[in-house]
Design a protein around this motif. Structure first.
Motif: not given
Length: 340
Positions: A56-64, A207-209
């Motif tokens: 999971l990318g950090l930004q889309p997760t926080l947006d959700k 691994l970061s996404t």
């Protein structure tokens, strides 16, 4: 502030993923302003390992979480959807092992004896704080990733008139594109993982996404919108070791918006910070005066750098865009300091 009751990290939902419910609850509480920020800071590395394990990318997760405030069941369903309705069970098992025991085994396809960097490479790394892993990605994968980026933001790589079109996921030179089979394939390369393992000197890294980037040439009406030289870390000393990485998807010349940094500054940053007047903000100093170097490299080359180096992309004064993918690994016990 009232005591906030959080699920234990070992508590799971229907997906069987530890720490996910606790992470969801923390984010909802943070959105509502009823959580001690120090708690989020103390668990930040584990939170990032969770997102890494789930791709999971950090930004889309926080947006959700911050934008839609989903129930936990809805959040789990979103996690499953992002992963094409099929989680990588071995990675989830390794993450749960980390939560339970604090230790984790390497990914199954990792050659723990492999050292992609030569002794000369490592000497260069120690001196300069960055190193280039040549041919880190296959040419065909790089080419596919370039086509993907162009199609995603609606540009024609051969038509300059299309390069400056607006797109909701185009933020400066960053493209909010995280998940695609070719991006997953590149970032999950065993050789790339082994390179980070060699630099970290440990196996338990995650691994970061991360996203991709598109930096077209400057014109009279469009100027480089990216960051100037900066750090993505607290400047409270001592600065803990950590890496960052950027993969060139096409051959990139020095004047083509090349990634730039200040070589060797990991050895100088402490004395430099201590030499500044007490009232000075180090982030507002003229960092270019420290000796910036743009790095030219070929398609498939991965630049890895120590995060104590001031770094940034640069204005593109060439005739073609720069295409990149950001890739990094880090351990789940990375020290996180209060931002300074």
């Amino acid at each position: 502030m009232a005591t906030l009751e959080l699920p234990l990290s070992t508590e799971t939902g229907t997906l069987g993923i530890m720490h996910l419910k606790r992470y969801w609850r923390k984010c909802i509480a943070q959105r509502n302003g009823n959580i001690d920020p120090s708690l989020s800071q103390s668990e930040w590395s584990l939170d990032m390992a969770l997102l890494s394990a789930l791709g999971l990318g950090l930004q889309p997760t926080l947006d959700k979480l911050f934008g839609q405030v989903p129930s936990f069941e809805t959040f789990e369903a979103w996690v499953l959807e992002v992963n094409g309705r099929q989680l990588q069970t071995d990675t989830v098992s390794r993450f749960n092992q980390l939560v339970e025991s604090g230790k984790v085994s390497p990914a199954p396809d990792t050659d723990i004896s492999a050292n992609p960097f030569s002794e000369t490479d490592m000497q260069f790394w120690e001196e300069n704080g960055y190193v280039i892993l040549r041919n880190a990605a296959e040419p065909a994968d790089c080419r596919e990733a370039v086509i993907l980026i162009c199609e995603y933001i609606g540009v024609d790589e051969h038509d300059p008139s299309t390069w400056y079109r607006q797109h909701p996921d185009r933020l400066g030179i960053m493209i909010q594109l995280f998940k695609h089979p070719v991006l997953n394939r590149i970032r999950a390369s065993a050789r790339i993982r082994e390179a980070f393992m060699q630099l970290w000197g440990r196996r338990d890294i995650w691994l970061s996404t991360d996203r991709v980037g598109f930096n077209p040439p400057e014109t009279e009406s469009w100027k480089y919108p990216g960051d100037k030289l900066h750090w993505d870390v607290s400047l409270e000393l001592p600065i803990p070791f950590c890496t960052q990485g950027i993969l060139y998807l096409t051959d990139t010349a020095e004047n083509q918006g090349a990634f730039s940094l200040v070589p060797g500054f990991q050895h100088r940053i402490g004395n430099w910070l201590n030499s500044l007047p007490p009232e000075a903000n180090p982030r507002q100093e003229d960092l270019y005066a420290l000796g910036v170097k743009p790095i030219a490299a070929n398609a498939g080359d991965l630049i890895i750098w120590h995060h104590a180096l001031p770094h940034a992309s640069s204005p593109n004064t060439a005739s073609v865009p720069r295409y990149v993918q950001y890739i990094n690994y880090r351990p789940a016990d990375l020290e996180v300091k209060k931002w300074r």
